[in-house]
Design a protein around this motif. Structure first.
Motif, short mmCIF file in Angstrom:
data_model
loop_
_atom_site.label_atom_id
_atom_site.label_comp_id
_atom_site.label_asym_id
_atom_site.label_seq_id
_atom_site.Cartn_x
_atom_site.Cartn_y
_atom_site.Cartn_z
N VAL B 17 -50.08 0.11 23.67
CA VAL B 17 -50.19 1.37 22.94
C VAL B 17 -49.42 1.28 21.62
N GLY B 18 -49.78 2.15 20.70
CA GLY B 18 -49.11 2.17 19.39
C GLY B 18 -50.00 2.85 18.37
N THR B 19 -49.45 3.23 17.23
CA THR B 19 -50.26 3.89 16.20
C THR B 19 -51.15 2.89 15.48
N GLY B 20 -52.05 3.40 14.67
CA GLY B 20 -52.98 2.54 13.95
C GLY B 20 -52.27 1.67 12.92
N VAL B 144 -55.12 -10.90 35.31
CA VAL B 144 -54.52 -9.83 34.50
C VAL B 144 -55.56 -9.30 33.50
N VAL B 145 -55.58 -7.97 33.34
CA VAL B 145 -56.46 -7.32 32.36
C VAL B 145 -55.58 -6.65 31.31
N ILE B 146 -55.84 -6.98 30.06
CA ILE B 146 -55.03 -6.42 28.97
C ILE B 146 -55.90 -5.45 28.17
N LEU B 147 -55.43 -4.21 28.03
CA LEU B 147 -56.21 -3.20 27.32
C LEU B 147 -55.59 -2.90 25.96
N ASP B 148 -56.42 -3.02 24.94
CA ASP B 148 -56.06 -2.60 23.59
C ASP B 148 -56.55 -1.16 23.48
N THR B 149 -55.67 -0.20 23.24
CA THR B 149 -56.09 1.21 23.26
C THR B 149 -56.76 1.64 21.96
N PRO B 150 -57.57 2.70 22.00
CA PRO B 150 -58.29 3.13 20.80
C PRO B 150 -57.34 3.52 19.68
N PRO B 151 -57.81 3.35 18.44
CA PRO B 151 -56.95 3.73 17.31
C PRO B 151 -56.70 5.23 17.33
N ALA B 152 -55.49 5.62 17.10
CA ALA B 152 -55.17 7.05 17.09
C ALA B 152 -54.15 7.35 16.03
N VAL B 247 -47.06 -1.76 27.07
CA VAL B 247 -46.33 -2.46 26.02
C VAL B 247 -46.52 -1.64 24.76
N LEU B 248 -45.43 -1.27 24.14
CA LEU B 248 -45.52 -0.46 22.93
C LEU B 248 -45.44 -1.35 21.70
N VAL B 249 -46.44 -1.26 20.85
CA VAL B 249 -46.43 -2.04 19.62
C VAL B 249 -46.11 -1.11 18.46
N THR B 250 -45.17 -1.51 17.64
CA THR B 250 -44.82 -0.68 16.49
C THR B 250 -44.60 -1.58 15.29
N SER B 251 -44.58 -0.97 14.11
CA SER B 251 -44.32 -1.79 12.93
C SER B 251 -42.99 -1.32 12.33
N PHE B 252 -42.55 -2.03 11.29
CA PHE B 252 -41.23 -1.73 10.80
C PHE B 252 -41.20 -0.65 9.75
#
Lengths: 299, 363
Positions: B17-20, B144-152, B247-252
């Motif tokens: 998960v994470g923002t666009g 294992v299944v890895i899901l990329d969530t929709p852009p939000a 897993v939370l993905v973020t940018s700087f």
């Protein structure tokens, strides 16, 4: 009828996620507010404000808040906008209260297809159409969602007007769409980065907006690396400096400048004019937005 | 074993998960590559990959029918598969598969509102992503299944989406409209006076055509209420189980980091396990730490000045990182550098995956 603001202009700012849409929207709004006699309004859509975080300023909500000189900020949620519209329409606050406190109605606003989008755009175009509460601004700049969501937002009025040819819903939707396709009233700004993914997405969006709304969007390429040295000066340095950190740094700058230039050239070849905005290294938010303002040409 | 390796080997489902714009899709693919490197049979489910990344994964030119593709040119100990979730197709198929009758399915699929707006239906993209995740996870075909969530706009949207969709099936909404659309106004009998007034107001505001069509839409949806309820609770069970990690993905960007911290709290509140936070493009690998020279040269001052400026710019971000680390408490924060090239090819994904495998996070 409310006051009709014939000369009001709406600017939608969109682009891929993470390109710096919001800060560029603020820069455009600030510049417009300084140019025009009457104030400009910068609008965020949704339930939470990014600018509250950025400027560490509380109180950005539905009622416009003066932020600087002629510039006001606001945050519009579909529920607020609908409430405003319904109040204007019914005139009786008690009935409006009843309407919005009804749990079914609350759920409906969230889930009825297209209703949230049309409500937001209804508010955005209310000054031009002369409906709802007065929106006394010369310029309205809308910090819009990223590409796909922005298209869904902008397409909703047309889609609904096609489903409902008769009745108030169809009529309002049609009128909103008419404003969206009027280049004397609406402008579209797409923010890009000098990188492959944002470039590809920008060009796709550019054609989609131009074809579907008949308005040519303005493209800005943001965060361009802007060292105080030209490519040839960097090349000169690399001829004498071949080792160590400084030569690596110069080499990186040179490669990056070339790569970024390629992306900008591809965009220019396809859309014509592309505004070039440098990577600003200031972290103080107003300073950053003022600096960005020097590179935008809103009209 | 690195943190990411631990996660991938111990979980059956990983949700990114994470923002666009933070590189979520690329990192999801990277996690898939890493899993395959470790000998697992991994599937990456992605929503809207960039063309070049999709090409590398072998899922470009995909005709619209959802297909699991074995990623071409791979030489892993395990195996990597990828698929794109097509929201509209999945939703339509879900409707057809679960309909009580062919007629009911057709009725909904042909509803004007559904046709125009089914892909934009609040939460439908999120729902379909979770629907596919659920199906693949239950199939046991993959380790294992890895899901990329929709852009939000906001990462938290993904979490509230199932609820929003569930609201759609909220009994009161359906009852309200289902009864109103049967014609002849029998709804007046079952609705209390206040709701009646609200209903008439809505009709006045939007027109009888709108209200009528909404009525058809909701009454057509009525028969899916139960199955959707079951599926929603099944998905919830899976996401809160010990088999799943977020897993939370973020940018700087400071605001993005703040949002990440908010999301972390939200995940916790909902009972989800957050295995790691990944800060993407955290520091530039291309910025040397040392630029001392023995002899000054032409334009030296200008170059050095710009170097110092960039360095300050990035060290400001370092502060934001420390703040994030303090906020994250027990959750590990992983930093991925900003490379001087964009990551598109399988080779580049492998480089990134190697890096993730090497990152041992001290406790």
């Amino acid at each position: 009828m409310s006051k009709v603001h014939e000369d009001q202009r709406i600017t939608f700012v969109t682009g891929k996620g993470g390109v710096g849409k919001s800060t560029l929207a603020a820069a455009i709004a600030l510049k417009l507010s300084m140019e025009s006699e009457s104030p400009a309004l910068l609008v965020e859509l949704g339930d939470s404000s990014y600018f509250e975080v950025l400027f560490e300023a509380g109180g950005i909500g539905y009622r416009p808040r003066s932020m600087r000189g002629n510039l006001d900020f606001a945050l519009w949620s579909p529920e607020n906008c609908l409430q405003d519209y319904v109040l204007h329409f019914l005139k009786i606050e008690k009935v409006v209260d009843l309407f919005f406190k009804n749990p079914v109605m609350k759920a409906l606003i969230n889930v009825a297809p297209g209703l949230a989008e049309v409500t937001l755009l209804g508010k955005a175009t209310s000054g031009i159409r002369g409906v709802g509460s007065d929106l006394p601004y010369r310029h309205i700049v809308i910090d819009s969602p990223s590409t796909g969501h922005a298209l869904a937002l902008l397409r909703a009025p047309k889609a609904l007007s096609e489903v409902f040819r008769i009745g108030p819903m169809g009529r309002e939707s049609r009128r909103i769409h008419e404003v969206l396709i009027d280049s004397s009233k609406c402008s579209y700004v797409i923010v890009a980065l000098p990188q492959e993914l944002p470039r590809v997405e920008t060009l796709e969006l550019f054609h989609q907006i131009r074809e579907e709304f008949g308005v040519v969007p303005k493209v800005y390429c943001n965060k361009i690396l802007s060292p105080p040295l030209s490519e040839s000066e960097l090349e000169g340095i690399l001829q004498t400096q071949t080792k160590g950190g400084i030569s690596h740094f110069a080499k990186y700058l040179l490669d990056q400048l070339k790569r970024e230039r390629e992306h900008i050239d591809i965009m220019k070849a396809e859309v014509g004019w592309v505004g070039e905005v440098p990577l600003v290294l200031d972290s103080e938010p107003w300073k950053l937005i003022e600096t960005l303002g020097e590179y935008v040409e809103p009209h | 074993m690195s943190l990411i390796d631990q996660l991938l080997t111990s979980k059956k489902v990983v949700v990114c998960v994470g923002t666009g714009g933070v590189g979520k899709t690329t990192l999801s693919a990277t996690l898939g590559v890493r899993a395959a490197q470790m000998g697992l049979k991994a599937l990456v489910l992605t929503i809207d990959p960039a063309k070049r990344l999709a090409t590398s994964l072998g899922i470009v030119g995909w005709s619209g029918e959802e297909e699991v593709v074995r990623v071409p040119d791979q030489e892993f100990k395990g195996e990597l598969f990828a698929a794109i979730v097509n929201s509209k197709k999945v939703f339509d198929r879900f409707i057809r598969r679960t309909a009580v009758s062919e007629e009911m399915a057709e009725k909904l699929l042909n509803n004007a509102l559904y046709k125009q707006l089914s892909t934009k239906l609040s939460g439908s993209q999120e729902f379909t992503a979770l629907e596919r995740l659920y199906t693949f996870a239950k199939s046991q075909d993959y380790d294992v299944v890895i899901l990329d969530t929709p852009p939000a706009q906001h990462a938290v949207d993904f979490l509230s989406a199932p609820h929003k969709l569930y609201q759609l099936f909220d009994e009161s909404v359906i009852k309200w409209f289902a009864s109103s659309s049967t014609g002849g106004g029998p709804f007046t009998k079952i609705l209390n006076q206040a709701t009646q007034k609200v209903f008439l107001t809505l009709e006045r505001l939007t027109g009888s055509a709108f209200v009528g069509e909404l009525g058809h839409f909701f009454s057509a949806l009525k028969s899916w209420q139960k199955i959707l309820q079951e599926r929603t609770s099944g998905v919830h069970k899976l996401l809160t189980s010990s088999e799943c990690s977020f897993v939370l993905v973020t940018s700087f960007d400071e605001a993005k980091i703040r949002e990440g911290v908010g999301l972390h709290r939200e995940l916790k509140r909902r009972g989800y396990f957050l295995g790691a936070m990944i800060v993407n493009r955290a520091f530039p690998v291309w910025l040397p730490s040392e630029v001392a020279v023995s002899e000054k040269f032409e334009h030296y001052e200008a170059l050095l000045d710009y170097y110092e400026k960039l360095k300050r710019y990035y060290s400001k971000r370092e502060e934001a990182y420390r703040w994030l680390e303090a906020q994250a408490q027990s959750v590990k924060v992983i930093r991925i550098p900003d490379f001087d090239q964009e990551v598109f090819t399988l080779g580049a994904l492998v480089t990134l995956a190697d890096l993730l495998g090497d990152l041992h996070v001290s406790n």
